[in-house]
Scaffold this motif. Structure first.
Motif, PDB file in Angstrom:
ATOM      1  N   SER A   6       0.250  73.021 -31.503  1.00 24.08           N
ATOM      2  CA  SER A   6      -0.371  73.980 -31.656  1.00 24.08           C
ATOM      3  C   SER A   6       0.743  75.136 -31.886  1.00 24.08           C
ATOM      4  CB  SER A   6      -0.879  73.664 -29.910  1.00 24.08           C
ATOM      5  OG  SER A   6      -1.012  72.316 -29.817  1.00 24.08           O
ATOM      6  N   ILE A   7       1.575  75.057 -31.398  1.00 22.34           N
ATOM      7  CA  ILE A   7       2.237  76.609 -31.963  1.00 22.34           C
ATOM      8  C   ILE A   7       2.255  76.754 -33.239  1.00 22.34           C
ATOM      9  CG2 ILE A   7       4.553  77.244 -32.492  1.00 22.34           C
ATOM     10  CD1 ILE A   7       5.353  75.651 -29.277  1.00 22.34           C
ATOM     11  N   LEU A   8       2.264  76.190 -34.520  1.00 23.35           N
ATOM     12  CA  LEU A   8       1.562  75.787 -35.329  1.00 23.35           C
ATOM     13  C   LEU A   8       0.574  76.374 -36.166  1.00 23.35           C
ATOM     14  CD1 LEU A   8       3.426  75.950 -38.148  1.00 23.35           C
ATOM     15  CD2 LEU A   8       2.379  73.348 -38.707  1.00 23.35           C
ATOM     16  N   VAL A   9      -0.783  75.864 -34.944  1.00 24.99           N
ATOM     17  CA  VAL A   9      -1.925  76.416 -35.361  1.00 24.99           C
ATOM     18  C   VAL A   9      -2.280  77.644 -34.825  1.00 24.99           C
ATOM     19  CG1 VAL A   9      -4.046  76.369 -34.373  1.00 24.99           C
ATOM     20  CG2 VAL A   9      -2.758  74.708 -35.908  1.00 24.99           C
ATOM     21  N   GLY A  10      -1.375  78.326 -33.729  1.00 26.32           N
ATOM     22  CA  GLY A  10      -1.319  79.785 -33.218  1.00 26.32           C
ATOM     23  C   GLY A  10      -0.700  80.558 -34.343  1.00 26.32           C
ATOM     24  N   ILE A  11       0.209  79.694 -34.990  1.00 24.57           N
ATOM     25  CA  ILE A  11       0.868  80.887 -36.322  1.00 24.57           C
ATOM     26  C   ILE A  11       0.503  81.376 -37.444  1.00 24.57           C
ATOM     27  CG2 ILE A  11       3.359  80.743 -37.426  1.00 24.57           C
ATOM     28  CD1 ILE A  11       4.787  79.949 -35.568  1.00 24.57           C
ATOM     29  N   PHE A  12      -0.394  80.227 -37.589  1.00 26.68           N
ATOM     30  CA  PHE A  12      -1.667  80.403 -39.082  1.00 26.68           C
ATOM     31  C   PHE A  12      -2.166  81.103 -38.703  1.00 26.68           C
ATOM     32  CE2 PHE A  12       0.064  76.040 -40.553  1.00 26.68           C
ATOM     33  CZ  PHE A  12      -0.048  76.099 -42.480  1.00 26.68           C
ATOM     34  N   PHE A  13      -3.128  80.892 -37.407  1.00 26.55           N
ATOM     35  CA  PHE A  13      -3.919  81.857 -37.068  1.00 26.55           C
ATOM     36  C   PHE A  13      -3.837  83.868 -36.769  1.00 26.55           C
ATOM     37  CE2 PHE A  13      -6.797  78.793 -35.514  1.00 26.55           C
ATOM     38  CZ  PHE A  13      -8.240  78.683 -36.074  1.00 26.55           C
ATOM     39  N   ALA A  14      -2.227  83.727 -36.498  1.00 29.62           N
ATOM     40  CA  ALA A  14      -1.908  85.403 -36.326  1.00 29.62           C
ATOM     41  C   ALA A  14      -1.669  85.898 -37.582  1.00 29.62           C
ATOM     42  CB  ALA A  14      -1.079  85.404 -35.437  1.00 29.62           C
ATOM     43  N   VAL A  15      -1.055  85.419 -38.892  1.00 28.28           N
ATOM     44  CA  VAL A  15      -0.873  85.519 -39.633  1.00 28.28           C
ATOM     45  C   VAL A  15      -1.790  85.570 -40.882  1.00 28.28           C
ATOM     46  CG1 VAL A  15       0.047  85.003 -42.448  1.00 28.28           C
ATOM     47  CG2 VAL A  15       1.941  84.558 -40.571  1.00 28.28           C
ATOM     48  N   SER A  16      -3.271  85.102 -41.070  1.00 24.12           N
ATOM     49  CA  SER A  16      -4.309  84.580 -41.025  1.00 24.12           C
ATOM     50  C   SER A  16      -4.564  85.881 -40.814  1.00 24.12           C
ATOM     51  CB  SER A  16      -5.036  83.711 -40.978  1.00 24.12           C
ATOM     52  OG  SER A  16      -5.957  83.311 -39.644  1.00 24.12           O
ATOM     53  N   ILE A  17      -5.255  86.628 -40.151  1.00 22.36           N
ATOM     54  CA  ILE A  17      -5.727  86.915 -39.299  1.00 22.36           C
ATOM     55  C   ILE A  17      -4.764  89.359 -39.435  1.00 22.36           C
ATOM     56  CG2 ILE A  17      -6.108  88.261 -36.930  1.00 22.36           C
ATOM     57  CD1 ILE A  17      -6.746  85.941 -35.726  1.00 22.36           C
ATOM     58  N   TYR A  18      -3.635  88.299 -39.404  1.00 19.37           N
ATOM     59  CA  TYR A  18      -2.725  89.589 -39.912  1.00 19.37           C
ATOM     60  C   TYR A  18      -2.744  90.120 -41.907  1.00 19.37           C
ATOM     61  CZ  TYR A  18       1.084  92.507 -42.364  1.00 19.37           C
ATOM     62  OH  TYR A  18       1.445  92.728 -42.254  1.00 19.37           O
ATOM     63  N   ALA A  34      -5.665  80.267 -45.403  1.00 16.60           N
ATOM     64  CA  ALA A  34      -4.892  80.442 -44.147  1.00 16.60           C
ATOM     65  C   ALA A  34      -5.223  80.157 -42.437  1.00 16.60           C
ATOM     66  CB  ALA A  34      -3.323  82.069 -44.099  1.00 16.60           C
ATOM     67  N   LEU A  35      -6.214  80.535 -43.100  1.00 15.56           N
ATOM     68  CA  LEU A  35      -7.232  80.679 -41.646  1.00 15.56           C
ATOM     69  C   LEU A  35      -8.134  78.982 -41.661  1.00 15.56           C
ATOM     70  CD1 LEU A  35      -9.004  81.853 -39.373  1.00 15.56           C
ATOM     71  CD2 LEU A  35     -10.985  82.155 -40.890  1.00 15.56           C
ATOM     72  N   SER A  36      -8.142  78.479 -43.630  1.00 13.12           N
ATOM     73  CA  SER A  36      -9.558  77.546 -43.374  1.00 13.12           C
ATOM     74  C   SER A  36      -8.013  76.197 -43.398  1.00 13.12           C
ATOM     75  CB  SER A  36      -9.527  77.489 -44.920  1.00 13.12           C
ATOM     76  OG  SER A  36      -8.690  77.426 -45.724  1.00 13.12           O
ATOM     77  N   ASN A  37      -6.751  76.168 -43.242  1.00 10.40           N
ATOM     78  CA  ASN A  37      -5.834  75.517 -42.879  1.00 10.40           C
ATOM     79  C   ASN A  37      -5.785  75.561 -41.893  1.00 10.40           C
ATOM     80  OD1 ASN A  37      -5.346  74.631 -45.465  1.00 10.40           O
ATOM     81  ND2 ASN A  37      -3.212  75.899 -46.411  1.00 10.40           N
ATOM     82  N   ALA A  38      -5.189  76.691 -40.403  1.00 10.86           N
ATOM     83  CA  ALA A  38      -5.256  76.615 -39.464  1.00 10.86           C
ATOM     84  C   ALA A  38      -6.347  76.180 -38.731  1.00 10.86           C
ATOM     85  CB  ALA A  38      -5.222  77.691 -38.837  1.00 10.86           C
ATOM     86  N   VAL A  39      -7.553  75.934 -39.404  1.00 11.98           N
ATOM     87  CA  VAL A  39      -9.162  75.724 -38.445  1.00 11.98           C
ATOM     88  C   VAL A  39      -8.697  74.084 -39.132  1.00 11.98           C
ATOM     89  CG1 VAL A  39     -11.603  75.244 -38.575  1.00 11.98           C
ATOM     90  CG2 VAL A  39     -10.516  77.103 -38.274  1.00 11.98           C
ATOM     91  N   ASN A  40      -8.226  73.742 -40.074  1.00 14.55           N
ATOM     92  CA  ASN A  40      -7.822  71.917 -40.029  1.00 14.55           C
ATOM     93  C   ASN A  40      -6.677  71.263 -39.265  1.00 14.55           C
ATOM     94  OD1 ASN A  40     -10.349  72.645 -42.638  1.00 14.55           O
ATOM     95  ND2 ASN A  40      -9.067  72.409 -43.735  1.00 14.55           N
ATOM     96  N   LEU A  41      -5.582  71.841 -39.770  1.00 20.18           N
ATOM     97  CA  LEU A  41      -5.171  71.992 -38.056  1.00 20.18           C
ATOM     98  C   LEU A  41      -5.515  71.580 -36.783  1.00 20.18           C
ATOM     99  CD1 LEU A  41      -2.232  70.965 -38.922  1.00 20.18           C
ATOM    100  CD2 LEU A  41      -1.008  73.179 -38.258  1.00 20.18           C
ATOM    101  N   LEU A  42      -6.023  72.338 -36.862  1.00 15.51           N
ATOM    102  CA  LEU A  42      -7.478  72.333 -35.189  1.00 15.51           C
ATOM    103  C   LEU A  42      -7.802  71.470 -34.775  1.00 15.51           C
ATOM    104  CD1 LEU A  42      -6.453  74.145 -32.422  1.00 15.51           C
ATOM    105  CD2 LEU A  42      -9.624  75.390 -33.074  1.00 15.51           C
ATOM    106  N   ILE A  43      -8.212  70.933 -35.946  1.00 20.76           N
ATOM    107  CA  ILE A  43      -9.322  69.792 -35.570  1.00 20.76           C
ATOM    108  C   ILE A  43      -8.670  68.537 -35.788  1.00 20.76           C
ATOM    109  CG2 ILE A  43     -11.264  68.666 -37.010  1.00 20.76           C
ATOM    110  CD1 ILE A  43     -12.712  71.008 -37.636  1.00 20.76           C
TER     111      ILE A  43
END
Length: 125
Positions: A6-18, A34-43
């Protein structure tokens, strides 16, 4: 394990938005990846992480006997990986073509840049 992911997903989302808020097309494309990887990891994380128990339903039962991992998110992620890769390949070709035409990858300069007149076909009325 879910907490770490969950922390890793949050980091991925923050990096992708930046990265997607950048002025340069390459950074924007890296942000989309990075956003697609974050969504995949979240799912994947939402489908429970259990390695010991396979998701097999015993004969005569309608549900598994004990908690198992959900195989549906894993199937969705496999499909999403293929779609995100093809989308990223399309964006790379689009950005490269825009760079060839306009000579810049800065999106603010792309708005004011115009292609050279000799490249345009003649207009006949």
């Amino acid at each position: 394990m879910e907490g770490v992911l969950s922390i890793l997903v949050g980091i991925f989302f923050a990096v992708s938005i930046y990265l997607m808020m950048s002025r340069y097309t390459i950074r924007i494309m890296l942000g989309v990846a990075a956003l697609s990887n974050a969504v995949n990891l979240l799912i994947f994380t939402s489908g429970r992480l259990m390695r010991e128990v396979p998701p097999i339903i015993p004969e005569g039962a309608s549900v598994p006997a004990m908690p198992t991992a959900n195989p549906l998110p894993q199937a969705l992620i496999l499909t999403a990986i293929v779609i995100s890769f093809s989308f990223l390949a399309f964006l790379l070709v689009l950005a490269y073509r825009a760079y060839q035409e306009l000579g810049t990858d800065d999106i603010t300069q792309m708005r004011v840049a115009e292609p050279a007149d000799e490249d345009l076909p003649p207009v006949s009325y």
